[in-house]
Scaffold this active site. Structure first.
Site, short mmCIF file in Angstrom:
data_model
loop_
_atom_site.label_atom_id
_atom_site.label_comp_id
_atom_site.label_asym_id
_atom_site.label_seq_id
_atom_site.Cartn_x
_atom_site.Cartn_y
_atom_site.Cartn_z
N ASP A 69 0.72 -1.08 0.05
CA ASP A 69 0.18 -0.07 0.03
C ASP A 69 0.67 1.09 0.08
O ASP A 69 1.65 1.55 0.94
CB ASP A 69 -1.01 0.00 1.23
CG ASP A 69 -1.88 1.12 1.47
OD1 ASP A 69 -2.56 1.36 0.34
OD2 ASP A 69 -1.59 2.05 2.07
N THR A 102 -3.36 5.29 -4.07
CA THR A 102 -2.11 5.85 -3.42
C THR A 102 -0.75 5.57 -4.11
O THR A 102 0.18 6.49 -4.07
CB THR A 102 -2.08 5.65 -1.85
OG1 THR A 102 -1.90 4.14 -1.64
CG2 THR A 102 -3.18 6.00 -1.23
N THR A 103 -0.43 4.56 -4.58
CA THR A 103 0.78 3.98 -5.43
C THR A 103 0.64 4.63 -6.68
O THR A 103 1.80 5.40 -7.31
CB THR A 103 0.82 2.50 -5.47
OG1 THR A 103 0.50 2.02 -4.25
CG2 THR A 103 2.26 2.16 -6.27
N ASP A 400 -9.22 0.02 1.80
CA ASP A 400 -9.23 0.34 0.47
C ASP A 400 -10.74 0.01 -0.02
O ASP A 400 -11.24 0.91 -0.93
CB ASP A 400 -7.98 -0.10 -0.08
CG ASP A 400 -6.61 0.61 0.13
OD1 ASP A 400 -6.86 1.48 1.09
OD2 ASP A 400 -5.58 0.26 -0.64
#
Length: 535
Positions: A69, A102-103, A400
């Site tokens: 994550d 988020t990545t 998520d």
């Protein structure tokens, strides 16, 4: 470096070879900033997609975290460089606003910085690059709205939501159970959602974990779990149609708030004091019995005498329950939190169809399940796993999935994943570049090239030939005018993300592009790095 003192005794630091040190400014500063941002992006690049690698992070205390994550990796990294901290903030902003991607947002920002460095070397002013990026981001966001599809779902038709959550979970360690976890997440969100107002309060979903069992044992409880047991081992372990008194006042005699001293010099005085205490306890227990309570949940503890009285009066009790859990129990059961025994009334009792104590494994761990509540708008996702690291990573993965389901309820438009949306935006931005006569068109074309970095990273992480795979998919999109074609990361045999049911939320993808562009513009406009030692 040495410490010295002036004539007034004030300390100052002497830096060795300070005259040889130069402060970064202008193009050098911009290149150094870009290099720092790209360094962070490179760390996360290998974690992108369903075949992305995991990172092992060790804290100063020796705690180990294994995750892919993006927000968690950057949160736990010890970053000193100020530009690198901007990338950490970028990932955190995406996590707070959307909860997923988020990545990808950091990888996109790194690609934009890489393209910007090439433009700077060609002599293009950073302000013109920033303006070109801003124009390109607007084109990309508008194009996403054009290719987005509306997703119809309802309380009886949850399959679209499940498919989207499965896309999110497919890149996590828990991907082998993605179907079951996606269904649990969607049912949890729909339980607490207000579909008329399109609002979801994720605070009503409690995610609890207990080491032991296997991941497949994870379950959704329409109620609340409390990591406590009955205060006395002989109290009943199961209560049906429970009426619950939720107390924040202790089961003990009132204590003066000033210092006090009691002198007892005779047996009679001691007996009187003991009887008075006994009467306090009796009155408290009797008050709970009078209002019809069949279970007492207390925020504070109580001594053995009060515990014995409660058991003797056949009134089960739970003690030392946290404030947050008390609030959730009150919401779920429709009860009121009572601060004083005098205020306890039958209307303030919570109601639950079943309260049961459950044991786990051979460790005699016990938890309390409060189920079939009067108000089912508070639910618990109870995670099982082989070790603590697995449970923590599952919690992050479910967070998520919950955020994705919430975003779809707020805005039920989706775009296709697997890099399909980025490739389609890249084609649209490239085509629009010719309409701009100024230097900005170079920046717009660079933006289009940067968008290709996400599908290229997906292909690379999946063991495919990145350039060859991207070129094939891109030409297929142009030839068939179909924005559904993406990278076949799972080697299914088709590049059509519609057939593979790989979806992403529209607002999540738009937020990625907007946030990455904003941060890159900010970095490009920094032309001088001034540290405290410079003045």
């Amino acid at each position: 470096m040495a410490l010295a003192f002036d004539e007034y005794g004030r300390p100052f630091i002497i830096l060795k070879e300070q005259e040889q040190k130069t402060r970064l400014s202008g193009l050098e500063a911009q290149k150094a900033n870009i290099s720092a941002g790209r360094a962070v992006s490179r760390i996360l690049r290998t974690s992108l997609g369903p075949k992305g690698m995991d990172k092992m992070l060790q804290s100063p205390d020796g705690d180990v975290t294994i995750t892919n994550d993006g927000a968690t990796i950057l949160e736990q990294m010890d970053v000193d460089n100020q530009i690198a901290k901007l990338m950490v903030e970028l990932s955190r902003s995406q996590d707070y606003e959307i909860g997923d991607g988020t990545t990808g947002v950091v990888v996109m920002a790194g690609a934009l910085l890489e393209q910007a460095e090439r433009l700077l070397e060609r002599g293009i002013h950073p302000i013109r690059i920033a303006e070109g990026y801003e124009m390109a981001s607007r084109i990309a966001v508008e194009h996403l709205e054009c290719i987005a599809q509306k997703f119809d779902f309802g309380p009886t038709n949850i399959e679209p939501l499940v498919q989207t959550c499965m896309t999110t979970l497919s890149s996590k360690i828990v991907s082998r159970c993605k179907r079951a976890l996606a269904e649990i997440s969607v049912k949890a969100v729909l339980s607490v959602a207000d579909l008329e107002r399109k609002d979801v309060n994720l605070d009503l979903i409690k995610v609890e974990g207990k080491v032991g069992g296997k991941l497949e044992d994870t379950e959704l409880i329409y109620g609340i779990t409390v990591d406590k047991d009955m205060s006395h081992p002989q109290m009943p372990k199961q209560i049906e149609d429970a009426k619950i008194a939720i107390l924040t006042c202790p089961f003990e005699p009132p204590k003066p708030k000033t210092k006090h001293k009691v002198d007892i010099d005779t047996v009679e005085k001691f007996q009187t004091l003991r009887q008075q205490e006994q009467k306090y306890f009796d009155d408290m227990v009797q008050k709970c019995k009078e209002v019809g309570a069949t279970l007492v949940i207390c925020q504070w503890g109580f001594d053995d005498e009060a515990n014995h009285l409660l058991m003797h009066q056949n009134l089960p009790a739970v003690r030392w329950v946290g404030g947050v859990e008390l609030e959730l129990i009150a919401i779920a059961t429709g009860g009121r939190i009572v601060p004083r025994f005098q205020e306890l009334t039958p209307e303030k009792l919570g109601r639950a169809g079943l309260v049961r104590e459950r044991s786990f494994g051979t460790t005699k761990d016990k938890m309390l399940y409060i189920e079939h509540c009067a108000n089912s708008r508070a639910v618990t996702i109870f995670i099982r796993g082989g070790n603590k690291m697995m449970i923590e990573e599952t919690k992050r993965s479910i967070h998520d999935a919950l955020c994705v389901a919430r975003n779809l309820i707020r805005n039920n438009f989706i775009v296709y994943g697997g890099g399909a949306a980025e490739i389609s935006c890249s084609i649209a931005v490239e085509a629009a570049a010719d309409k701009y006569p100024g230097v900005e068109q170079y920046a717009i074309r660079a933006f289009a090239d940067a968008l290709d970095a996400v599908p290229m990273a997906l292909a690379e992480n999946s063991g495919l030939q990145p350039i060859e795979t991207l070129s094939a998919v891109k030409s297929q999109q142009i030839k068939e005018n179909n924005p559904h074609f993406g990278i076949d990361c799972n080697d299914v045999g088709t590049n059509d993300m519609c057939e593979q049911n790989v979806f992403e939320t529209l607002i999540g993808k738009q937020q990625q592009i907007l946030l990455a562009t904003q941060v890159v513009k900010m970095i490009l406009k920094i032309d001088d790095v001034i540290s405290p030692s410079d003045y």
